[in-house]
Design a protein around this motif. Structure first.
Motif, PDB file in Angstrom:
ATOM      1  N   GLU A  77      -1.339   8.372   0.208  1.00  0.00           N
ATOM      2  CA  GLU A  77      -2.004   7.640   1.442  1.00  0.00           C
ATOM      3  C   GLU A  77      -2.616   6.427   0.765  1.00  0.00           C
ATOM      4  O   GLU A  77      -3.167   5.742   1.804  1.00  0.00           O
ATOM      5  CB  GLU A  77      -3.530   8.820   1.392  1.00  0.00           C
ATOM      6  CG  GLU A  77      -4.618   8.658   2.809  1.00  0.00           C
ATOM      7  CD  GLU A  77      -5.526   9.287   2.886  1.00  0.00           C
ATOM      8  OE1 GLU A  77      -6.285   8.947   3.770  1.00  0.00           O
ATOM      9  OE2 GLU A  77      -5.281  10.321   2.749  1.00  0.00           O
ATOM     10  N   ILE A 123       0.197   3.564   1.036  1.00  0.00           N
ATOM     11  CA  ILE A 123       0.323   3.450   2.488  1.00  0.00           C
ATOM     12  C   ILE A 123      -0.808   2.751   3.135  1.00  0.00           C
ATOM     13  O   ILE A 123      -0.576   1.741   3.976  1.00  0.00           O
ATOM     14  CB  ILE A 123       0.174   4.951   3.271  1.00  0.00           C
ATOM     15  CG1 ILE A 123       1.673   5.197   3.273  1.00  0.00           C
ATOM     16  CG2 ILE A 123       0.514   4.304   5.124  1.00  0.00           C
ATOM     17  CD1 ILE A 123       1.834   7.084   3.516  1.00  0.00           C
ATOM     18  N   ASN A 124      -2.154   2.210   2.736  1.00  0.00           N
ATOM     19  CA  ASN A 124      -3.337   1.978   3.409  1.00  0.00           C
ATOM     20  C   ASN A 124      -3.330   0.589   2.895  1.00  0.00           C
ATOM     21  O   ASN A 124      -3.780  -0.234   3.473  1.00  0.00           O
ATOM     22  CB  ASN A 124      -4.817   2.608   2.938  1.00  0.00           C
ATOM     23  CG  ASN A 124      -4.970   3.608   4.244  1.00  0.00           C
ATOM     24  OD1 ASN A 124      -4.465   3.935   5.591  1.00  0.00           O
ATOM     25  ND2 ASN A 124      -5.635   4.897   3.568  1.00  0.00           N
ATOM     26  N   ASN A 131       1.808   1.218   6.588  1.00  0.00           N
ATOM     27  CA  ASN A 131       0.678   2.048   7.839  1.00  0.00           C
ATOM     28  C   ASN A 131       0.788   1.605   9.082  1.00  0.00           C
ATOM     29  O   ASN A 131       0.080   2.678   9.824  1.00  0.00           O
ATOM     30  CB  ASN A 131      -1.155   1.229   7.462  1.00  0.00           C
ATOM     31  CG  ASN A 131      -2.082   2.152   7.570  1.00  0.00           C
ATOM     32  OD1 ASN A 131      -2.186   2.469   8.479  1.00  0.00           O
ATOM     33  ND2 ASN A 131      -2.498   2.251   6.695  1.00  0.00           N
ATOM     34  N   VAL A 150       3.512   3.892   9.654  1.00  0.00           N
ATOM     35  CA  VAL A 150       2.999   5.431  10.143  1.00  0.00           C
ATOM     36  C   VAL A 150       2.591   5.512  11.157  1.00  0.00           C
ATOM     37  O   VAL A 150       2.794   6.868  12.153  1.00  0.00           O
ATOM     38  CB  VAL A 150       3.164   5.338   8.505  1.00  0.00           C
ATOM     39  CG1 VAL A 150       2.564   6.897   9.056  1.00  0.00           C
ATOM     40  CG2 VAL A 150       4.245   5.248   7.275  1.00  0.00           C
ATOM     41  N   ARG A 151       1.274   5.269  11.091  1.00  0.00           N
ATOM     42  CA  ARG A 151       0.755   5.781  11.988  1.00  0.00           C
ATOM     43  C   ARG A 151       1.335   5.209  13.481  1.00  0.00           C
ATOM     44  O   ARG A 151       1.375   6.721  14.789  1.00  0.00           O
ATOM     45  CB  ARG A 151      -0.447   4.444  12.824  1.00  0.00           C
ATOM     46  CG  ARG A 151      -1.705   4.920  11.427  1.00  0.00           C
ATOM     47  CD  ARG A 151      -2.758   3.157  11.383  1.00  0.00           C
ATOM     48  NE  ARG A 151      -3.505   3.284  10.154  1.00  0.00           N
ATOM     49  CZ  ARG A 151      -4.410   4.221  10.498  1.00  0.00           C
ATOM     50  NH1 ARG A 151      -4.911   4.871  11.285  1.00  0.00           N
ATOM     51  NH2 ARG A 151      -5.342   4.398   9.150  1.00  0.00           N
ATOM     52  N   LEU A 172      -4.397   9.089   8.024  1.00  0.00           N
ATOM     53  CA  LEU A 172      -3.372   9.513   7.166  1.00  0.00           C
ATOM     54  C   LEU A 172      -2.892  11.268   6.853  1.00  0.00           C
ATOM     55  O   LEU A 172      -2.035  11.506   6.289  1.00  0.00           O
ATOM     56  CB  LEU A 172      -2.866   8.578   6.404  1.00  0.00           C
ATOM     57  CG  LEU A 172      -2.472   7.431   7.037  1.00  0.00           C
ATOM     58  CD1 LEU A 172      -2.450   6.060   5.625  1.00  0.00           C
ATOM     59  CD2 LEU A 172      -0.744   7.254   7.237  1.00  0.00           C
ATOM     60  N   ILE A 186       7.552  12.638   5.741  1.00  0.00           N
ATOM     61  CA  ILE A 186       7.128  11.203   5.959  1.00  0.00           C
ATOM     62  C   ILE A 186       8.468   9.856   5.528  1.00  0.00           C
ATOM     63  O   ILE A 186       8.960   9.203   6.258  1.00  0.00           O
ATOM     64  CB  ILE A 186       6.321  10.174   5.240  1.00  0.00           C
ATOM     65  CG1 ILE A 186       4.643  11.412   5.889  1.00  0.00           C
ATOM     66  CG2 ILE A 186       6.147   9.170   4.716  1.00  0.00           C
ATOM     67  CD1 ILE A 186       3.464  10.954   4.767  1.00  0.00           C
TER      68      ILE A 186
END
Length: 125
Positions: A32, A35-36, A42, A45-46, A58, A70
């Motif tokens: 997380e 990814i952030n 990010n 993924v969203r 997330l 993922i």
């Protein structure tokens, strides 16, 4: 001799493919954070996990999908991008079925949690 096309994958994704990510609370927290820190990843993924959480939380996405979910969706999206030149709104998981099957076959040669089989299979595709 077979001539394969050159496909460039983003470093933020290939880096994830070669490390050993276990399904655990600590791994989810680290994933997380990773990814952030990567704005493009990010946003992607969203976008492709709207069906799991429309708000893009997330923690929930990671908890429900796990790393394999993922990984598979991201791989499908990058493959479709390589084929069409655009990022899709959702992942077409049929694009990675052969990779997942190859990974299962390669896993016989390695420890089941070792990331290399999926990485090798995606490179062969």
């Amino acid at each position: 001799m077979i001539n394969f096309p050159f496909v460039s994958l983003p470093e933020h994704f290939t880096r994830l493919l070669v490390i050993n990510i276990q399904n655990s609370t600590q791994s989810n927290t680290n994933l997380e954070l990773y990814i952030n820190e990567n704005k493009e990843l990010n946003a992607l993924v969203r976008r492709i996990f709207r069906d799991i959480d429309p708000d893009g939380f997330l923690g929930k996405i990671l908890s429900i999908s796990g790393w394999p979910g993922i990984r598979n969706r991201l791989a499908a999206v990058y493959i479709e991008y390589a084929m069409t030149g655009r990022f899709p709104e959702s992942a077409n998981l049929s694009l990675v079925t052969d990779i997942v099957n190859m990974k299962i076959n390669f896993a016989i040669l390695h420890h089941l949690d070792f990331p290399a089989p999926f990485f090798w299979a995606s490179m062969l595709k």
